[in-house]
Design a protein around this motif. Structure first.
Motif, short mmCIF file in Angstrom:
data_model
loop_
_atom_site.label_atom_id
_atom_site.label_comp_id
_atom_site.label_asym_id
_atom_site.label_seq_id
_atom_site.Cartn_x
_atom_site.Cartn_y
_atom_site.Cartn_z
N UNK A 17 1.40 2.85 -8.26
CA UNK A 17 0.64 1.68 -7.84
C UNK A 17 1.33 0.85 -6.77
N UNK A 18 2.36 1.39 -6.15
CA UNK A 18 2.93 0.72 -4.98
C UNK A 18 3.82 -0.47 -5.27
N UNK A 19 4.22 -0.63 -6.52
CA UNK A 19 5.05 -1.79 -6.89
C UNK A 19 6.53 -1.42 -6.74
N UNK A 20 7.19 -2.14 -5.82
CA UNK A 20 8.55 -1.81 -5.41
C UNK A 20 9.55 -2.76 -6.07
N UNK A 21 10.62 -2.20 -6.65
CA UNK A 21 11.69 -3.06 -7.18
C UNK A 21 13.00 -2.77 -6.48
N UNK A 22 13.21 -3.32 -5.28
CA UNK A 22 14.54 -3.18 -4.69
C UNK A 22 15.52 -4.06 -5.47
N UNK A 23 16.67 -3.49 -5.82
CA UNK A 23 17.69 -4.25 -6.54
C UNK A 23 18.83 -4.49 -5.57
N UNK A 24 19.02 -5.75 -5.23
CA UNK A 24 20.05 -6.10 -4.25
C UNK A 24 21.36 -6.36 -4.99
N UNK B 147 0.87 -1.17 0.00
CA UNK B 147 0.00 0.00 0.00
C UNK B 147 0.91 1.23 0.00
N UNK B 148 0.67 2.16 -0.87
CA UNK B 148 1.62 3.25 -1.11
C UNK B 148 2.06 4.00 0.15
N UNK B 149 1.10 4.21 1.08
CA UNK B 149 1.44 5.05 2.22
C UNK B 149 2.41 4.37 3.18
N UNK B 150 2.68 3.08 2.99
CA UNK B 150 3.64 2.41 3.85
C UNK B 150 5.07 2.55 3.34
N UNK B 151 5.24 3.29 2.25
CA UNK B 151 6.56 3.38 1.63
C UNK B 151 7.67 3.82 2.58
N UNK B 152 7.51 4.95 3.30
CA UNK B 152 8.65 5.39 4.13
C UNK B 152 9.11 4.32 5.12
N UNK B 153 8.18 3.66 5.79
CA UNK B 153 8.62 2.65 6.76
C UNK B 153 9.23 1.43 6.07
N UNK B 154 8.71 1.08 4.90
CA UNK B 154 9.28 -0.06 4.19
C UNK B 154 10.71 0.27 3.74
N UNK B 155 10.91 1.49 3.25
CA UNK B 155 12.27 1.87 2.83
C UNK B 155 13.22 1.87 4.04
N UNK B 156 12.73 2.36 5.17
CA UNK B 156 13.58 2.38 6.38
C UNK B 156 13.97 0.96 6.77
N UNK B 157 13.01 0.06 6.72
CA UNK B 157 13.28 -1.35 7.04
C UNK B 157 14.29 -1.96 6.07
N UNK C 235 16.70 1.28 -4.91
CA UNK C 235 15.24 1.13 -5.00
C UNK C 235 14.65 1.86 -6.20
N UNK C 236 13.94 1.10 -6.99
CA UNK C 236 13.19 1.65 -8.11
C UNK C 236 11.74 1.27 -7.84
N UNK C 237 10.83 2.20 -8.07
CA UNK C 237 9.51 2.05 -7.50
C UNK C 237 8.45 2.55 -8.47
N UNK C 238 7.49 1.69 -8.83
CA UNK C 238 6.33 2.18 -9.59
C UNK C 238 5.43 2.87 -8.56
N UNK C 239 5.71 4.14 -8.31
CA UNK C 239 5.14 4.81 -7.14
C UNK C 239 3.62 4.93 -7.22
#
Ligand SMILES: Cc1cc2nc3c(=O)[nH]c(=O)nc-3n(C[C@H](O)[C@H](O)[C@H](O)COP(=O)(O)OP(=O)(O)OC[C@H]3O[C@@H](n4cnc5c(N)ncnc54)[C@H](O)[C@@H]3O)c2cc1C
Lengths: 409, 498
Positions: B388-395, B358-368, B382-386
């Motif tokens: 629609x909330x689709x997150x692409x963390x690249x490790x 869910x988009x509004x959880x972004x800041x806490x997810x990024x912090x985690x 982090x690349x993010x389809x902002x």
């Protein structure tokens, strides 16, 4: 049918279905019962009324998401959305007048999704199934399961929301749904060309929806039917009405209107409807108001490639006197009213539609006719096999809306 | 290579390999059957290169009749089949099986019909995503879903994965943009669903097939919706000091009723990598960069640009540029679209995740994610389809360094569990495949998974199509078919009756 069950929560639903399955007691599944007369009549011992599964559980306008118990009345949902200037973009119809059902707005969100009913904006925004993000449901095994979620982008496992959309309660009882909601357009205007015949109207609609971006709906109401409109500019036409709706932010609608006016003037006399009248007219189209009366005529719902719409109706009316048609989706959705006949004229209608790859559903007819005839489009052998296997996987004892879509399943 | 348990190979099938190849050659003559090791190696992995397996043999049919005969033969002989398009899957969906036939659809590369009146195109499954747009753009149309892999990936693969792109928020995923399919069941039966009309009849098999990852049927033809190109598109490049501000800006744009054509976010590491790679002239001293694309008519776009500018300013944007030409707009995108290869340049290997939140959880997810990055000792971009909330963390990792791949995978799994914990899902567009298979139970319980498998059983009761993918445990269909209900009375006598 002699008895009804009215579960208070999804645990009750699971319990009731498991109980019914164990004793092979078949159930008629009712959201709020407004579309009960659609489909083949279900011969069941009990009904399962979901109206107590009521209420919005989640609504986050900025996330464009809403969750509600499946029995929640559409009225509750639309009112909540309107407060935030949002809407269900697929524009669900209220078919109570057409079907002679309970008061307006009484239908449930679960019912709309289970029937996958979409209105005029379908050509631009998508169908009901396209907005169905997450589901909790009880299969005919009496087991509660979930699929999807509250986010739009989700490919985790099969898309069971789609599988259940349009299944008319024959695979599982929806108990909770999550849907995508959209901002309501800032402005809306309609332009009407009077006096076109079906062929010219469909050609024009197909051309316009691919050239004028702002057009969110295109419909054509045949001549005697326009007289039934409560919108004065339409009833006064005394001619067929081909209607286009433009929606969006102010500057965009003004721009689209100019472009569209220039094109439409070449086609015939032009009327403009401002937002209130426009809203009223599109409700009439969406709800198939034009064919509601007289209630004893049969009503078919045809889905065809839009550009074929006029030809299909032409072929049917040349074989069948006294047909009336309402074209929506730029010709792709045809509501057809025909005089009563034991065959419901299924042969003529399905033959005309089959040539286009489309299909026809006998949407309104008396119960005896609906049990004798194929109401939903007959399935080709392969699809039929898959449908039967899905049904037996989800509802092995055939207790959920048995026979409602197809005989024997 | 990472360890992964796949269905045990059928020794009997492997022993008959030569005969099977001969039988298949009779169905697909000429170059249609590949048996030699070297040529088979091409197919040993897809876009998820951590997993490799050379198939028993590969078959490249070019007609539906051939596909049907191949599948019928495999079904009758108990041989597993793995369909493959271009092999760009990032979840191992097209990973071959030691005892399986790899069914390549690349020869199905024709565009069969373009029907402008009904706004659709009929294409074979091996046609690339971009080729559809190229075929219709002369007439002012395009095919909307645009995965970054669109030059290479096939429409068949897109349907199988329900692929998305940067324009999903406004124009939907693959599932919202197809009207019809021809497909072949494992028994060889050819089935057509939908067509050029808007609503298919019967159960929504089209919806079930889309995103089914090659487990339900082989797609041999697709009817896609095509859309008229917008008159104009403009992009805004907006830099923020914090991802919170960027996230707030996205929420405010949507809250204001604006559905942008695309809204993408990148964090600092991604911004720098993308800018170095594509010379996109991105601001480099910001923590979060937002690309917002607006499309429509000129007056509409001008109006929306003004609105978005106001919202960005209110959210304390540090930098803001609006594209002044088509060239500049494409340059804004060039960095973002090359984000994956760009990361590939700053690290020997990278592992691309794909959760949605869910988009509004972004800041806490990024912090985690930052915390996890420290814990595992691996960098992440982090690349993010902002929108629609689709997150692409690249490790970022190095497979040649001891245990880095294992750490990267454990890190990735933690990120996905986090996505689920905040109300999101394991995969937004890349699919479950083999990669997220064993995580399915973090999102679904036994009932959920069994009901999904009942769909599988309706299509493929013997479980021969792409086994080992999507489901952690594949129950036998006979077992799933049984009813476990005990005769009895209602346990909740309090269910009201009327
Ligand atoms: C650099 C890069 C960027 C990417 N960007 C995106 C992105 O932005 N968005 C996105 O969604 N994805 C993206 N992907 C993932 C990938 O490109 C998509 O999943 C794509 O749809 C796969 O298509 P393909 O033809 O390569 O299929 P394959 O990888 O060959 O196969 C994928 C799956 O589909 C099945 N399959 C293939 N063809 C058929 C068929 N005809 N019938 C039945 N099943 C079939 C296979 O069995 C397999 O399970 C990206 C990948 C890469 C490498």
């Amino acid at each position: 049918m002699d008895s009804g069950l009215r579960p208070q929560d999804e645990r009750h639903v699971a319990e009731a279905v498991a109980w019914a399955a164990s004793g092979n007691n078949s159930l008629t599944i009712l959201g709020r019962g407004t579309k009960r007369s659609v489909g083949r009549p279900v011969d069941s011992e009990y009904s399962l009324d979901l109206s107590a599964l009521d209420g919005i559980t989640l609504y986050e306008p900025e996330e464009l998401v809403l969750g509600a118990h499946a029995g929640t009345a559409m009225k509750t949902i639309t009112e909540a959305l309107e407060k935030n200037r949002q809407q269900l973009a697929f524009e669900p119809a209220d078919l109570s007048a057409l079907l002679g059902a309970r008061p307006r707005g009484a239908g449930s969100i679960g019912g709309i999704l289970a029937a996958n009913l979409s209105g005029p904006r379908r050509i631009r925004a998508g169908a009901a199934r396209d907005f169905f993000l997450g589901v909790r449901a009880v299969s005919g095994r009496g087991e509660l399961f979930k699929s999807g979620g509250r986010v739009v982008k989700n490919v985790t496992g099969y898309d069971m929301c789609k599988g259940l959309a349009g299944s008319w309660g024959t695979l599982a009882v929806l108990t909770h749904v999550t849907i995508k909601v959209m901002p309501a357009p800032e402005t809306s205007v309609s332009l009407i060309v009077g006096g076109l015949d079906d062929e010219a109207a469909v050609a024009l609609m197909c051309e316009v929806i691919r050239t004028v971006h702002e057009v969110s709906a295109a419909a054509h109401v045949q001549q005697p039917l326009t007289g039934r409109s409560k919108v004065a500019q339409v009833s006064a036409l005394e001619a067929a009405a081909t209607v286009f709706r433009l929606e969006g932010v102010g500057p965009s609608v003004r721009h689209g209107t100019k472009k569209l006016e220039a094109r439409l003037r070449k086609a015939g006399a032009l009327e403009t409807l401002a937002s209130r009248a426009s809203l009223k007219l599109w409700r009439e189209i969406r709800d198939v108001h034009f064919l509601a009366r007289p209630g004893d005529r049969l009503v078919w719902k045809l889905s065809v490639p839009p550009a074929c719409g006029a030809a299909v109706v032409g072929e049917i009316s040349s074989a069948l006197a006294d047909t009336q048609a309402l074209f929506d989706w730029a010709g792709g959705l045809i509501w057809l009213s025909v005089p009563r006949d034991p065959s419901a004229h299924a042969g003529v209608i399905r033959k005309a539609v089959a040539a286009t790859g489309g299909h026809a559903t006998l949407f309104r007819a008396p119960a005896n006719m609906r049990s004798a005839l194929e109401v939903f489009p007959p399935l080709a052998p392969g699809a039929d096999l898959l449908a039967r296997r899905l049904k037996s996987g989800f509802d092995p004892n055939n207790i959920l809306n048995f026979g409602r879509m197809y005989a024997g399943m | 290579m990472s360890t992964l348990t796949m269905p045990p190979a059928d020794r009997g099938v492997l022993e008959r390999r030569v005969q099977i190849a001969r039988d298949l050659q009779a169905i697909v003559p000429g170059e249609g059957v590949i048996t030699d090791e070297v040529r088979l190696k091409v197919y040993e992995s897809d876009g998820l290169t951590a997993y490799r397996q050379v198939p028993m043999l590969a078959v490249l049919p070019s007609t539906t009749a051939e596909v049907s005969a191949v599948l019928k033969y495999c079904h009758e002989n108990g041989i597993k089949v793995v369909p493959r398009g271009a092999g760009t899957s990032l979840s191992g969906g097209a990973l071959p099986l030691e005892d399986g036939v790899l069914l390549g659809l690349a020869k199905f590369n024709r565009i069969l019909d373009i029907d402008l009146d009904n706004r659709c195109a009929v294409v074979e499954p091996g046609v690339t995503n971009l080729a559809i747009t190229e075929a219709v753009e002369g007439d002012g149309f395009y095919y909307a879903p645009d995965p970054s892999s669109q030059i290479a990936c096939t429409i068949g693969g897109n349907v199988a994965e329900n692929s998305g792109g940067v324009h999903c928020l406004k124009y939907g995923l693959t599932t919202n943009n197809i009207l019809g399919l021809e497909m072949v069941l494992i028994t060889g039966e050819v089935i057509r669903i939908g067509g050029r009309h808007l609503d298919a009849d019967g159960y929504d098999l089209l919806g079930l097939m889309t995103g089914s990852e090659g487990l339900l049927g082989v797609i041999t033809e697709v009817t896609v919706r095509i859309l008229q190109k917008p008159e104009i598109a403009r992009a805004l490049l907006i830099g923020f000091e914090t991802s919170e501000q960027a996230g707030r800006c996205v929420a405010d744009i949507i809250g204001r009723g604006i559905i942008a054509a695309g809204m993408e976010m990148m964090d600092k590491l991604a911004i720098h990598a993308a800018d170095d790679f594509a010379q996109a002239d991105y601001p480099r001293d910001v923590e979060a960069l937002l690309i917002v694309e607006l499309d429509g008519s000129l007056p509409e776009v001008e109006h929306l640009v003004e609105q978005v500018t106001k919202i960005a300013t209110k959210n304390e944007a540090r930098t803001l540029r609006v594209s002044r030409s088509e060239k500049e707009r494409l340059l804004f995108w060039a960095g973002r679209k090359a984000a994956f290869p760009a990361i590939g340049r700053i690290s020997p290997d990278y592992y691309c995740m794909d959760g949605t939140i869910p988009r509004h959880r972004l800041p806490e997810v990024l912090a985690q994610i930052r915390k996890l990055s420290k814990k595992y000792g691996l960098r992440v971009a982090n690349v993010f389809h902002a929108g629609d909330g689709n997150l692409h963390p690249l490790i970022l990792y190095d497979a040649n360094t001891k245990d880095e791949l294992e750490r990267a995978e454990a890190f990735g799994a933690d990120i996905l569990k986090l996505c689920v914990a905040v109300g999101g899902v394991l995969t937004g567009e890349h699919g479950v495949g083999v990669e997220k298979r064993d995580l399915m139970s973090t999102m679904f319980n036994d009932h959920d998974l069994k009901h999904q498998q009942r769909v599988k059983c309706a299509f493929d009761p013997k479980g021969l199509l792409n086994p080992g993918k999507v489901f952690p445990v594949l129950h036998r269909c006979a077992e799933l078919g049984r009813m476990h209900v005990h005769k009895g009375s209602l346990a909740f006598p309090d269910i009201p009756r009327f």
